[in-house]
Design an enzyme around this catalytic site. Structure first.
Site, PDB file in Angstrom:
ATOM      1  N   HIS A 160       6.422  -1.724   1.890  1.00 27.68           N
ATOM      2  CA  HIS A 160       7.256  -0.825   2.750  1.00 27.68           C
ATOM      3  C   HIS A 160       7.882  -0.827   3.776  1.00 27.68           C
ATOM      4  O   HIS A 160       8.707  -2.050   4.290  1.00 27.68           O
ATOM      5  CB  HIS A 160       5.716  -0.315   3.746  1.00 27.68           C
ATOM      6  CG  HIS A 160       5.941   1.276   4.464  1.00 27.68           C
ATOM      7  ND1 HIS A 160       6.727   0.949   5.919  1.00 27.68           N
ATOM      8  CD2 HIS A 160       5.717   1.940   4.247  1.00 27.68           C
ATOM      9  CE1 HIS A 160       6.442   2.336   6.289  1.00 27.68           C
ATOM     10  NE2 HIS A 160       5.708   2.895   5.168  1.00 27.68           N
ATOM     11  N   ASP A 170       0.460  -6.886   5.115  1.00 28.90           N
ATOM     12  CA  ASP A 170       0.363  -6.138   6.054  1.00 28.90           C
ATOM     13  C   ASP A 170      -0.356  -5.290   4.769  1.00 28.90           C
ATOM     14  O   ASP A 170      -0.868  -4.913   3.868  1.00 28.90           O
ATOM     15  CB  ASP A 170       1.895  -5.791   5.556  1.00 28.90           C
ATOM     16  CG  ASP A 170       2.133  -3.749   5.104  1.00 28.90           C
ATOM     17  OD1 ASP A 170       0.675  -3.336   5.261  1.00 28.90           O
ATOM     18  OD2 ASP A 170       3.116  -3.660   5.302  1.00 28.90           O
ATOM     19  N   GLN A 196      -2.501  -0.651   3.758  1.00 29.02           N
ATOM     20  CA  GLN A 196      -3.143  -0.044   2.798  1.00 29.02           C
ATOM     21  C   GLN A 196      -4.263  -0.283   1.927  1.00 29.02           C
ATOM     22  O   GLN A 196      -5.224  -0.440   0.766  1.00 29.02           O
ATOM     23  CB  GLN A 196      -2.035   0.215   1.480  1.00 29.02           C
ATOM     24  CG  GLN A 196      -1.053   1.252   1.532  1.00 29.02           C
ATOM     25  CD  GLN A 196      -0.821   2.516   2.294  1.00 29.02           C
ATOM     26  OE1 GLN A 196      -2.359   3.615   1.231  1.00 29.02           O
ATOM     27  NE2 GLN A 196      -0.717   3.140   2.293  1.00 29.02           N
ATOM     28  N   LYS A 204      -4.419   5.703   8.971  1.00 25.86           N
ATOM     29  CA  LYS A 204      -4.505   5.664   7.195  1.00 25.86           C
ATOM     30  C   LYS A 204      -6.357   5.328   7.367  1.00 25.86           C
ATOM     31  O   LYS A 204      -7.147   4.812   5.901  1.00 25.86           O
ATOM     32  CB  LYS A 204      -4.005   5.232   6.828  1.00 25.86           C
ATOM     33  CG  LYS A 204      -2.604   5.033   6.971  1.00 25.86           C
ATOM     34  CD  LYS A 204      -1.208   4.212   6.380  1.00 25.86           C
ATOM     35  CE  LYS A 204      -0.001   3.926   6.926  1.00 25.86           C
ATOM     36  NZ  LYS A 204       0.743   4.802   6.421  1.00 25.86           N
ATOM     37  N   CYS A 217       8.944   5.677   2.194  1.00 25.45           N
ATOM     38  CA  CYS A 217       9.728   4.320   3.072  1.00 25.45           C
ATOM     39  C   CYS A 217       9.813   3.180   1.877  1.00 25.45           C
ATOM     40  O   CYS A 217       9.311   2.120   2.367  1.00 25.45           O
ATOM     41  CB  CYS A 217       8.722   4.307   3.658  1.00 25.45           C
ATOM     42  SG  CYS A 217       8.816   5.525   4.832  1.00 25.45           S
TER      43      CYS A 217
HETATM   44  C1  LIG Z   1       1.909  -0.842   2.959  1.00 27.01           C
HETATM   45  C2  LIG Z   1       2.697   0.087   4.472  1.00 27.01           C
HETATM   46  N1  LIG Z   1       3.031  -0.272   5.183  1.00 27.01           N
HETATM   47  C3  LIG Z   1       3.301  -0.059   6.973  1.00 27.01           C
HETATM   48  C4  LIG Z   1       3.470   0.734   6.908  1.00 27.01           C
HETATM   49  C5  LIG Z   1       3.090   1.517   7.874  1.00 27.01           C
HETATM   50  O1  LIG Z   1       2.587   1.955   8.825  1.00 27.01           O
HETATM   51  P1  LIG Z   1       2.536   2.877   9.572  1.00 27.01           P
HETATM   52  O2  LIG Z   1       3.432   4.102   9.645  1.00 27.01           O
HETATM   53  O3  LIG Z   1       1.822   3.576  10.431  1.00 27.01           O
HETATM   54  O4  LIG Z   1       3.274   1.638  11.069  1.00 27.01           O
HETATM   55  C6  LIG Z   1       2.614   2.121   5.414  1.00 27.01           C
HETATM   56  C7  LIG Z   1       2.752   3.212   6.000  1.00 27.01           C
HETATM   57  O5  LIG Z   1       2.854   3.935   6.627  1.00 27.01           O
HETATM   58  C8  LIG Z   1       2.347   1.844   4.425  1.00 27.01           C
HETATM   59  O6  LIG Z   1       1.991   2.481   3.572  1.00 27.01           O
END
Ligand SMILES: Cc1ncc(COP(=O)(O)O)c(C=O)c1O
Lengths: 427, 158
Positions: free
Chosen positions: A139, A216, A219, A242, A382
């Site tokens: 991401h 990270d 997910q 999430k 993203c």
């Molecule tokens: C794999 C992953 N990393 C990071 C993020 C970023 O999360 P957030 O927008 O809640 O900070 C997301 C989702 O938006 C994600 O799916």
């Protein structure tokens, strides 16, 4: 007085009920909504999950009965608020197998957690020429902070490439991770393709070089059992929204000695031990990283979300998602014109199915589906490097959670057939 | 409003026709100006080439990929401006942008088909798709070349 969440499914010793999807669905008021006269089919869970009444009630209960600032007062409400806030920290620690609740730092979400590490660990410990290894399926939130640090400090950013099936090239990973590697920062599961990354193979490669590992978990933590000690990692980042929790709250877990070696993230109230006009000394972890009044209510709400998931059992959650994903892979695979991206084995993929419908741009697919009540995601998710590797501008993505049913997958499939017919691509 | 009519309102037949059979889709031999436009949020891309002789647009073409609304709107735009003066083309661009805000016919000559896009105004997420080709033409006519985007706030959360 001891305060615990009222839904209190927090005991592992509670005899677990069988996975009852109808009972689960009743806990989510939004699932009763209609969209322009048709029932909502919510398949955008990788973006954010819906919230059960238990979490909503916990937020309301806090504001109605216990609202006060934390760590600051001797009065009863402040003591109660502090107890609830710290109680949430303990629940979350237990949920991810952390030995010490003080290793849980509340942030706004995964993005802030990774930025915290880049700022407070990276700026402290990385020098020009040091290497940070990420992957092509990250991401943007696990790419951009490292690019910023690269531009500022001259570190080197390396990417483990993606193979055409959406999995990582472990062969290349073996040669990429070397003596200059100081950090492996890697997703546990791709939000764009659903690929589950084989952490148990990658982590030892980094550890053998003395590098730290950041996972990270945005997910993975919502969808499967995650144990930071069993994994043997140093940082875990994830988002509350999430995993049935509120927006605006997330977590950075770090190993205590590593957290202690880091500088603060922001300066202000709550993160200091002592302030004079000349200088300040830092409070202990986690306060050192939680400057200012924290997001008290949402942290407590996240505690309630963790209770809910624990009561279901993360293994049951994963089992349900494999079942629904396996069904979706087969069902969507049968829809004429659909191309599915990513691994085709539900064991190797989380509850995410990214696809393309021949002749219909993903944005148009999403629009037609919306008129059938089906909410999916369209765009680059993203993860623009993934789109570039697949050579597509965007994909359509359905993503599942605890409350989704095979009937909803059927609704998705027939809505896709309607979209094809509407655009006249297929008669 | 039923599902069918909601969709029909957005995707009028003339729009689908332009999407399936885009007009002026062959590259020009010797364009006098051009510009690239993109809408990163949904992955729409268009490239517009224009031939201007005197103050008249004697040739125009577009290429790119994207959603039906961005591609059809661009196709309609090329038909509208071809043969007109650059001045008229600019008036058309303004009228289109106005139409996306008011959801009303601008009442100008030559806009009959284009008015099929009025329904888009009701879908805020799609207005930038519809506007992409027009903004890119504006950029090309300004002789600035380069790139435009209809999505300055390129934010997306996954
Ligand atoms: C794999 C992953 N990393 C990071 C993020 C970023 O999360 P957030 O927008 O809640 O900070 C997301 C989702 O938006 C994600 O799916």
């Amino acid at each position: 007085m001891t305060l615990t969440a009222q839904n209190s499914g927090n005991s592992a010793s509670n005899a677990r009920l069988p996975y009852d999807i109808n009972r689960i669905r009743r806990d989510f008021p939004i699932l009763k909504r209609d969209i322009g006269g048709v029932p909502l089919v919510y398949l955008d869970n990788a973006a954010t999950s819906q919230k059960p009444v238990q979490v909503i009630a916990e937020l309301t209960r806090f504001y109605r009965d216990h609202n006060a600032n934390v760590h600051r007062g001797v009065h009863t409400l402040s003591v109660e608020a502090t107890e609830l806030y710290e109680g949430a920290r303990s629940k979350i620690a237990a949920f991810i197998g952390a030995s010490d609740p003080h290793e849980i730092i509340f942030t706004r979400g995964t993005t802030e957690s990774i930025n915290l590490v880049a700022h407070s660990w990276g700026r402290k410990h990385l020098q020009a020429g040091d290497e940070v290894v990420v992957s092509e399926i990250e991401h943007h939130s696990n790419i951009v902070p490292w690019q910023m640090l690269r531009d500022e400090r001259g570190i080197v950013l390396k990417y483990i490439p993606m193979l055409p099936d959406g999995t990582l090239d472990l062969q290349v990973a073996r040669s990429l991770i070397g003596p200059k590697t100081k950090l492996l920062s890697i997703t546990a599961m791709s939000n764009a393709l659903g690929t589950i990354v084989p952490l148990q193979e990658l982590i030892p490669l980094a550890k053998a070089q003395g590098a730290l590992v950041l996972v990270d978990g945005a997910q993975s933590v919502p969808h499967m059992a995650v144990d930071v000690q069993a994994l043997g990692i140093d940082f875990l980042a994830f988002s509350g929204h999430k995993m049935l929790g509120p927006t605006g709250i997330g977590v950075l877990w770090g190993r205590m000695p590593v957290l202690e070696s880091m500088d603060p993230f922001m300066g202000g109230g709550d993160m200091i031990l002592n302030v004079t006009m000349e200088q300040s000394t830092w409070a202990d972890v986690p306060a050192k990283f939680e400057a200012g009044t924290p997001n008290i209510a949402d942290a407590i709400g996240l505690g309630a979300a963790v209770d809910y998931l624990s009561a279901l059992g993360m293994d049951e959650v994963r089992r349900h998602e494999i079942e629904i994903t396996d069904y979706a892979l087969r069902r969507l695979g049968d829809v004429p014109g659909v191309t599915i991206f990513g691994p085709m084995d539900a064991q190797q993929r989380g509850g995410v199915v990214s696809f393309e419908l021949e002749g219909v741009h993903p944005h148009d697919v999403g629009q037609v589906l919306d008129t059938k009540g089906v909410a999916i995601r369209t765009g680059h998710h993203c993860a623009q490097p993934v789109m570039a590797a697949l050579d597509v501008p965007a994909t359509a993505r359905a993503s599942f959670y605890i409350y989704n049913t095979t009937a909803e997958v059927d609704a998705l499939a027939s809505a896709l057939e309607a979209a094809s017919a509407f655009f006249g691509v297929r008669a | 409003m039923t599902t069918g009519s909601l969709l029909d309102d957005l995707y009028r037949e003339i729009l689908l026709d332009h999407y399936r059979q885009p007009r002026n889709h062959n590259p020009l031999d010797a364009p006098t100006c051009s510009a690239d436009g993109s809408n990163p949020l949904c992955g729409d891309q268009v490239r517009i080439e224009v031939s201007v002789a005197g103050d008249r647009i004697v040739g125009i073409s577009f290429s790119g990929r994207g959603c039906s609304i961005s591609q059809a709107s661009t196709s309609m735009m090329t038909e509208y401006v071809k043969g007109r003066s650059a001045e008229d083309a600019r008036k058309g661009i303004d009228a289109f942008q106005q139409m996306m805000v008011t959801a009303e016919s601008p009442g100008i000559e030559g806009f009959d088909d284009i008015e099929a896009l009025i329904g888009v105004a009701k879908f805020p997420a799609r207005v930038k798709c519809a506007s992409l080709g027009w903004k890119t033409l504006e950029q090309a006519l300004a002789g600035e070349g380069g790139a435009v985007t209809t999505d300055e706030r390129s934010v997306e959360h996954a």
